[in-house]
Design an enzyme around this catalytic site. Structure first.
Site, PDB file in Angstrom:
ATOM      1  CD  GLU A  92      27.705  40.033  44.655  1.00 44.72           C
ATOM      2  OE1 GLU A  92      28.383  41.079  44.785  1.00 44.72           O
ATOM      3  OE2 GLU A  92      26.675  39.833  45.308  1.00 44.72           O
ATOM      4  CD  GLN A  97      34.840  49.975  42.964  1.00 49.65           C
ATOM      5  OE1 GLN A  97      34.502  49.310  43.919  1.00 49.65           O
ATOM      6  NE2 GLN A  97      35.580  51.041  43.083  1.00 49.65           N
ATOM      7  CB  THR A  98      28.291  49.646  39.382  1.00 52.79           C
ATOM      8  OG1 THR A  98      29.570  49.615  38.731  1.00 52.79           O
ATOM      9  CG2 THR A  98      27.299  50.296  38.456  1.00 52.79           C
ATOM     10  CG  LEU A 121      27.904  48.553  34.043  1.00 49.84           C
ATOM     11  CD1 LEU A 121      26.701  49.234  34.653  1.00 49.84           C
ATOM     12  CD2 LEU A 121      27.624  47.063  33.882  1.00 49.84           C
ATOM     13  CE1 TYR A 125      36.981  51.943  37.762  1.00 43.48           C
ATOM     14  CE2 TYR A 125      34.703  52.167  38.422  1.00 43.48           C
ATOM     15  CZ  TYR A 125      36.021  52.552  38.523  1.00 43.48           C
ATOM     16  OH  TYR A 125      36.374  53.543  39.389  1.00 43.48           O
ATOM     17  CE1 TYR A 133      31.070  42.028  48.448  1.00 41.80           C
ATOM     18  CE2 TYR A 133      31.225  41.951  46.044  1.00 41.80           C
ATOM     19  CZ  TYR A 133      30.469  42.034  47.195  1.00 41.80           C
ATOM     20  OH  TYR A 133      29.113  42.094  47.110  1.00 41.80           O
ATOM     21  CG  ASP A 137      30.235  45.606  50.452  1.00 40.18           C
ATOM     22  OD1 ASP A 137      30.173  45.593  51.702  1.00 40.18           O
ATOM     23  OD2 ASP A 137      29.253  45.846  49.730  1.00 40.18           O
ATOM     24  CB  CYS A 149      20.669  55.372  64.027  1.00 36.27           C
ATOM     25  SG  CYS A 149      22.284  55.762  63.317  1.00 36.27           S
ATOM     26  CB  CYS A 168      19.810  50.464  62.817  1.00 35.53           C
ATOM     27  SG  CYS A 168      21.159  49.261  62.828  1.00 35.53           S
TER      28      CYS A 168
END
Length: 350
Positions: free
Chosen positions: A33, A38-39, A76, A78, A116, A134, A193, A196
């Site tokens: 997590e 952001q990845t 990676l 951050y 999150y 998220d 869609c 879905c």
DNA sequence: TTCCAGCATG
DNA sequence: CATGCTGGAA
């Protein structure tokens, strides 16, 4: 049928087989997590596998040197995620018997753990009834309940709705399913869609224009900055420095400096090196311009090949003279790998 | 070349 | 509310 049942039934059939879905080991889930913040999943997978092999538990992270951890995080991005994870592991080691806390307050109190991550880890690893919100879930929910603006009011509405929908028996699976739906079906650009599981009650789908949900948020323009950098050679070695700023902290790089004008770049580089290293250098030639984009500015790095002319700067904690073969021993940020790729074989010349 | 996705922190 | 990274799509 309950909405959570529709989503879970779909998830049970189509969910991707990802390395961090092999088991519910809380540590493994947590690592994944943090990396997934952001990845993208595909980017994370090799890093995750390598990390789990090298650092299989909290204790191994707590005991590791930051340099070693950053080396595994190299590329990676951050990097604060890595440094915070290190801090968190140390705290768990000292105060929590190296166990990941199951309480919301204890877990979210750790560095790098926000709403999150707390919701994701506690629901997935411990089956606790917390929702997650998220980017994927926000988009899915904005479309399903037909809210165009992600205002504070609507975010709150989404949270309340999620709490109602959350499957109390399988909260972790429910959360993962919603994120999977966002990642695979309810995508930003071309949502699928037709496939879905909840399209019959999706307001955005029924409106005919799902792309209108949520509304596009314009980004502010990103400035361009010019930098000058020097590959400063002394025989078979090159000078590198360890960053101490907030950005890219702990990562290594060749000496460089932000400048106002390309015209004065050579002078500025020479002055910078004299000031910081008491080293005079001779600039041999321009090696090229490295381009790199960060979240809040774009970099144009004018790169020069230099040789040490006079002065002595010995390797110490934050400066090193290294051979090209020693690149593997230090964590470098992306720009430097772009620079290194200019050099062939074992030499520091192009 | 430009644009975009994506969560935590101070 | 600005800052922090990179990869991949457009």
């Amino acid at each position: 049928m309950k909405i959570s049942t529709s989503i879970l039934n779909w998830f049970d059939i189509v969910k991707r087989d990802l390395p961090f879905r092999k088991n519910k080991n809380p540590y493994n889930i947590w690592v994944s997590e943090i990396m997934l913040q952001q990845t993208k999943v595909e980017t994370v997978i090799p890093y995750y596998n390598n990390w789990i092999k090298k650092f299989p538990d909290v204790m191994s992270v707590a005991k590791a040197e930051e340099d070693v951890l950053l080396k595994s995080w190299e590329g990676l991005g951050y990097y604060a995620r890595c440094r915070n994870f290190h801090k968190a592991a140390k705290i768990l080691c000292e105060n929590f018997n190296s166990k990941i806390p199951q309480s919301w307050n204890a877990f979210i109190g750790l560095p790098g753990v926000g709403e999150y991550t707390a919701g994701a880890v506690l629901s997935i690893a411990f089956n606790k009834p917390f929702i997650v919100l998220d980017g994927n879930v926000k988009r899915v929910m904005a479309r399903v309940i037909g809210r165009r603006k992600l205002s504070k009011y609507n975010i709150n509405l989404i949270k309340q709705t999620l709490k109602k929908w959350l499957d109390k028996n399988r909260p972790g699976d429910f959360n993962e399913a919603l994120m999977e739906l966002g990642a695979c079906i309810c995508t930003p650009k071309k949502p699928k869609c037709i496939g879905c599981p909840i399209n019959t009650l999706c307001i955005a789908y029924k409106s005919g224009n799902p792309l209108n949900y949520p509304s596009y948020i314009r980004k502010k323009s990103i400035p361009n900055y010019t930098f000058v950098g020097g590959v400063i050679r002394d025989k078979d070695k090159v000078l590198i420095q360890k960053r101490n700023e907030k950005m890219l902290s702990g990562l290594w790089e060749i000496p460089n400096k932000k400048i106002n004008s390309v015209k004065t770049s050579k002078n500025e580089l020479e002055n910078y090196i004299i000031k910081h290293y008491q080293l005079s250098i001779k600039i041999k030639k321009k090696l090229g311009v490295i381009k790199h984009s960060y979240s809040h500015f774009n970099m144009n790095l004018v790169l020069f090949d230099c040789i040490k002319y006079s002065g002595i700067t010995k390797s110490q904690k934050t400066y090193k003279w290294i051979k090209k073969s020693e690149i593997k021993d230090y964590p470098f940020h992306k720009v430097n790998h772009k620079i290194f790729s200019l050099f062939k074989y074992d030499y520091w010349t192009i």
